[in-house]
Design a protein around this motif. Structure first.
Motif, short mmCIF file in Angstrom:
data_model
loop_
_atom_site.label_atom_id
_atom_site.label_comp_id
_atom_site.label_asym_id
_atom_site.label_seq_id
_atom_site.Cartn_x
_atom_site.Cartn_y
_atom_site.Cartn_z
N PRO A 225 4.44 14.84 -29.34
CA PRO A 225 5.58 14.78 -29.53
C PRO A 225 6.15 14.94 -27.85
O PRO A 225 5.27 15.42 -26.68
CB PRO A 225 5.43 17.07 -30.07
CG PRO A 225 4.70 17.19 -28.99
CD PRO A 225 3.57 16.11 -29.63
N ASP A 226 7.46 14.44 -28.03
CA ASP A 226 8.36 14.20 -26.90
C ASP A 226 6.57 13.57 -25.72
O ASP A 226 6.85 13.39 -24.13
CB ASP A 226 7.91 15.39 -25.67
CG ASP A 226 9.33 16.68 -26.64
OD1 ASP A 226 10.72 15.84 -27.63
OD2 ASP A 226 9.55 17.76 -25.67
N ALA A 227 6.20 12.52 -26.27
CA ALA A 227 5.63 11.86 -25.13
C ALA A 227 5.91 11.13 -24.40
O ALA A 227 5.45 10.95 -23.05
CB ALA A 227 4.40 10.65 -26.16
N PHE A 228 7.14 10.50 -24.31
CA PHE A 228 7.93 10.05 -22.74
C PHE A 228 9.25 10.25 -22.05
O PHE A 228 9.61 10.12 -21.49
CB PHE A 228 8.12 9.09 -23.10
CG PHE A 228 6.79 7.66 -23.38
CD1 PHE A 228 5.31 7.72 -23.16
CD2 PHE A 228 6.47 7.59 -24.85
CE1 PHE A 228 4.45 7.04 -23.44
CE2 PHE A 228 5.58 6.64 -25.63
CZ PHE A 228 5.03 6.62 -24.66
N ALA A 229 8.71 11.75 -21.97
CA ALA A 229 9.88 13.20 -22.01
C ALA A 229 10.27 13.33 -20.03
O ALA A 229 8.60 12.29 -20.16
CB ALA A 229 9.51 14.70 -22.10
N ARG A 230 11.37 12.82 -20.04
CA ARG A 230 10.76 13.37 -18.68
C ARG A 230 9.91 13.99 -17.57
O ARG A 230 9.14 14.07 -16.80
CB ARG A 230 11.99 13.69 -17.26
CG ARG A 230 12.20 13.67 -16.40
CD ARG A 230 14.13 13.27 -16.63
NE ARG A 230 14.46 12.06 -15.08
CZ ARG A 230 14.16 10.95 -14.73
NH1 ARG A 230 14.17 10.64 -16.03
NH2 ARG A 230 14.85 10.88 -13.76
N VAL B 225 3.46 1.33 -27.97
CA VAL B 225 3.17 2.26 -27.42
C VAL B 225 4.12 3.54 -28.13
O VAL B 225 3.07 4.47 -28.28
CB VAL B 225 3.09 2.55 -25.95
CG1 VAL B 225 2.80 3.70 -25.10
CG2 VAL B 225 1.92 0.95 -25.51
N ARG B 226 4.92 3.18 -28.20
CA ARG B 226 5.85 4.36 -28.93
C ARG B 226 5.24 4.55 -30.31
O ARG B 226 5.19 5.72 -30.85
CB ARG B 226 7.79 3.97 -28.71
CG ARG B 226 8.20 4.26 -27.36
CD ARG B 226 9.82 3.62 -28.03
NE ARG B 226 10.11 2.73 -27.63
CZ ARG B 226 9.71 1.73 -26.82
NH1 ARG B 226 9.45 1.95 -25.52
NH2 ARG B 226 10.48 0.03 -26.75
N ARG B 227 4.96 3.64 -30.91
CA ARG B 227 4.52 3.42 -33.18
C ARG B 227 3.81 4.59 -32.44
O ARG B 227 3.09 5.77 -33.05
CB ARG B 227 4.09 2.41 -33.05
CG ARG B 227 4.06 2.54 -34.54
CD ARG B 227 4.23 0.87 -35.16
NE ARG B 227 3.56 -0.05 -34.68
CZ ARG B 227 1.76 -0.23 -34.38
NH1 ARG B 227 1.13 0.25 -34.94
NH2 ARG B 227 2.18 -1.18 -33.78
N ILE B 228 2.41 4.39 -31.55
CA ILE B 228 1.36 5.12 -31.38
C ILE B 228 1.21 6.31 -31.18
O ILE B 228 0.74 7.47 -31.83
CB ILE B 228 -0.16 4.35 -30.31
CG1 ILE B 228 -0.52 3.01 -30.81
CG2 ILE B 228 -0.80 5.23 -29.26
CD1 ILE B 228 -0.84 2.26 -29.78
N ALA B 229 2.27 6.84 -29.98
CA ALA B 229 2.80 7.76 -29.47
C ALA B 229 3.41 9.12 -30.64
O ALA B 229 3.18 9.90 -31.43
CB ALA B 229 3.86 8.47 -28.88
N LYS B 230 4.07 8.44 -31.85
CA LYS B 230 4.58 8.39 -32.95
C LYS B 230 3.19 8.76 -33.79
O LYS B 230 3.30 10.20 -34.87
CB LYS B 230 5.69 7.73 -33.96
CG LYS B 230 6.70 8.05 -34.83
CD LYS B 230 7.67 7.45 -35.74
CE LYS B 230 8.49 8.06 -36.75
NZ LYS B 230 8.91 6.82 -36.85
N GLU B 231 2.28 8.07 -34.54
CA GLU B 231 1.88 7.76 -35.66
C GLU B 231 0.57 9.03 -34.82
O GLU B 231 -0.17 9.62 -35.72
CB GLU B 231 0.92 6.24 -35.51
CG GLU B 231 2.15 5.79 -36.26
CD GLU B 231 1.21 4.83 -36.67
OE1 GLU B 231 0.47 4.68 -36.95
OE2 GLU B 231 2.64 3.29 -36.81
N GLU B 232 0.71 9.47 -33.46
CA GLU B 232 -0.47 10.10 -33.49
C GLU B 232 0.07 11.59 -33.22
O GLU B 232 -0.53 12.63 -32.44
CB GLU B 232 -1.51 10.48 -31.42
CG GLU B 232 -2.65 8.74 -32.04
CD GLU B 232 -3.45 9.09 -32.82
OE1 GLU B 232 -4.01 10.17 -32.10
OE2 GLU B 232 -3.48 8.32 -33.72
N ASN B 233 1.53 11.98 -33.59
CA ASN B 233 1.78 12.84 -33.66
C ASN B 233 1.80 13.48 -32.03
O ASN B 233 2.01 14.97 -31.81
CB ASN B 233 1.62 13.70 -34.44
CG ASN B 233 2.36 14.95 -34.68
OD1 ASN B 233 3.64 14.59 -33.85
ND2 ASN B 233 2.33 16.18 -35.06
#
Length: 176
Positions: free
Chosen positions: A49-54, A39-47
């Motif tokens: 930003p701050d995908a799982f920020a509070r 999930v984190r890799r997808i968030a990074k590759e999909e750019n």
């Protein structure tokens, strides 16, 4: 999904959308049966930003709270409607019936209105429905002011008692 299996393009897009919608990393991973690292890799590759920020979690929590409040409002409305229906039944013709006798026969009779016991049950059930309606409405309109006032009153009472005890223990404290 078993370890090492590739994520399909459809799964990838669904996971990316869930990330954009503010889901939590673990929640999305569980929902889509993938690892949190995926999930984190997808968030990074999909750019994203701050995908799982509070802030995303807080936004999702606020949305969930709003959804639950809306559900409570619908339930409260149903309680009120049922209460009204029950009260209306009190003035409508009422079918009474029984099974009995040696042959266990069925007998029925239509009365102008419900017997006293049934009227009491209708009234009680209606009152319970109204009470539940009111509690659901109060849950969403309570500002907490009454709780805060009660707490402050308790603190004031405790301070008053403590001050009186201090005065009683040392009457000479005010002397020279």
């Amino acid at each position: 999904m078993a370890r090492g299996q590739r994520i399909t393009p459809e799964q990838w897009q669904a996971i990316a959308q869930a990330i954009r919608d503010g889901g939590t990393c673990r929640g999305i991973a569980t929902e889509h049966d993938v690892s949190p690292d995926s999930v984190r890799r997808i968030a990074k590759e999909e750019n994203i930003p701050d995908a799982f920020a509070r802030a995303h979690t807080e936004k999702a929590t606020r949305a969930r709270v709003a959804d639950m409040a809306e559900r409570r409002a619908r339930i409260a409305e149903k309680y009120l409607s049922k209460a009204e229906q029950l009260l209306d039944q009190m003035d409508e013709p009422h079918l009474v019936y029984s099974f009995g006798g040696k042959e266990n026969t069925y007998a029925e009779h239509l009365l102008d209105r419900a017997p006293t016991g049934d009227l009491r049950n209708l009234m009680t059930t209606s009152a319970v429905a109204v009470d539940k309606h009111m509690k659901l409405i109060a849950a969403d309109t309570d500002t907490g002011a009454a709780t805060a006032a009660s707490m402050l009153s308790g603190i004031a009472d405790a301070l008053q008692i403590a001050a009186e005890q201090l005065d009683d223990e040392d009457p000479a404290a005010g002397e020279g």
